[in-house]
Design a protein around this motif. Structure first.
Motif, PDB file in Angstrom:
ATOM      1  N   ILE A  18       0.847  -1.188   0.000  1.00  0.00           N
ATOM      2  CA  ILE A  18       0.000   0.000   0.000  1.00  0.00           C
ATOM      3  C   ILE A  18       0.880   1.234   0.000  1.00  0.00           C
ATOM      4  O   ILE A  18       2.050   1.175   0.362  1.00  0.00           O
ATOM      5  N   THR A  38       0.242   4.044   7.885  1.00  0.00           N
ATOM      6  CA  THR A  38       1.529   3.343   7.847  1.00  0.00           C
ATOM      7  C   THR A  38       1.578   2.232   8.888  1.00  0.00           C
ATOM      8  O   THR A  38       1.900   1.082   8.580  1.00  0.00           O
ATOM      9  N   GLY A  41      -0.933  -0.569   8.220  1.00  0.00           N
ATOM     10  CA  GLY A  41      -0.445  -1.368   7.091  1.00  0.00           C
ATOM     11  C   GLY A  41       0.640  -2.332   7.519  1.00  0.00           C
ATOM     12  O   GLY A  41       0.612  -3.517   7.178  1.00  0.00           O
ATOM     13  N   LYS A  47       3.477  -4.323   2.861  1.00  0.00           N
ATOM     14  CA  LYS A  47       4.611  -3.434   2.618  1.00  0.00           C
ATOM     15  C   LYS A  47       4.001  -2.053   2.430  1.00  0.00           C
ATOM     16  O   LYS A  47       3.026  -1.903   1.698  1.00  0.00           O
ATOM     17  N   VAL A  48       4.553  -1.044   3.104  1.00  0.00           N
ATOM     18  CA  VAL A  48       3.972   0.295   3.061  1.00  0.00           C
ATOM     19  C   VAL A  48       4.974   1.261   2.434  1.00  0.00           C
ATOM     20  O   VAL A  48       6.144   1.273   2.792  1.00  0.00           O
ATOM     21  N   TYR A  49       4.482   2.061   1.507  1.00  0.00           N
ATOM     22  CA  TYR A  49       5.293   3.091   0.864  1.00  0.00           C
ATOM     23  C   TYR A  49       4.760   4.467   1.228  1.00  0.00           C
ATOM     24  O   TYR A  49       3.549   4.660   1.314  1.00  0.00           O
TER      25      TYR A  49
END
Length: 148
Positions: A18, A38, A41, A47-49
């Motif tokens: 995400i 964040t 997630g 996996k967080v961007y």
């Protein structure tokens, strides 16, 4: 009252990626929203961007899109504005800009985009969502032509 099965929730995001961006003018609560997205997630195993400089960062890609960890969002709630920045983005108002944005999402396997902002920001998100299938088709065609 809803019962939440935290064990079931814990790895429900495994294998997913995400991203979160802030767009438009700075507003109170943006950092709190970035932190919440964040950390939840990460909690669910995704996996967080973080996308820096809003839609402009999504269009530009590269270092504007960074993997986040728990510490990335530590001690940010009390800060004003948004730690990941926000920018006006002329390019995103054109299909070619949205195509670039779609490419950068697909490139990283990002399946969910959280947009924090006002009416204009959410209109941009709606446009991207409504065009998504066509943008993916176009990226596939470009990829096919690039190979031939």
């Amino acid at each position: 009252m809803h019962h939440v099965d935290f064990e079931k929730l814990r790895m429900s995001g495994a294998g997913k990626a995400i991203a979160v961006l802030t767009s438009g003018g700075d507003a109170q609560g943006m950092n709190a929203a970035v932190r919440a997205v964040t950390r939840m997630g990460i909690y669910v195993g995704a996996k967080v961007y973080l996308i820096y400089e809003g839609y402009q960062g999504l269009v530009d890609g590269g270092d504007h899109i960074k993997v986040a960890n728990w510490q990335s969002v530590t001690n940010i709630i009390q800060l004003g504005g948004t730690i990941i920045g926000s920018a006006r983005c002329e390019a995103f108002t054109h299909r070619s800009g949205r195509l670039s944005a779609a490419f950068h999402l697909v490139q990283r396997g990002i399946t969910n985009l959280c947009v924090c902002g006002g009416d204009g920001s959410l209109s941009g998100a709606h446009t991207l969502c409504s065009e998504w299938s066509g943008l993916l088709d176009e990226l596939v065609q470009q990829g096919t032509h690039a190979v031939n």
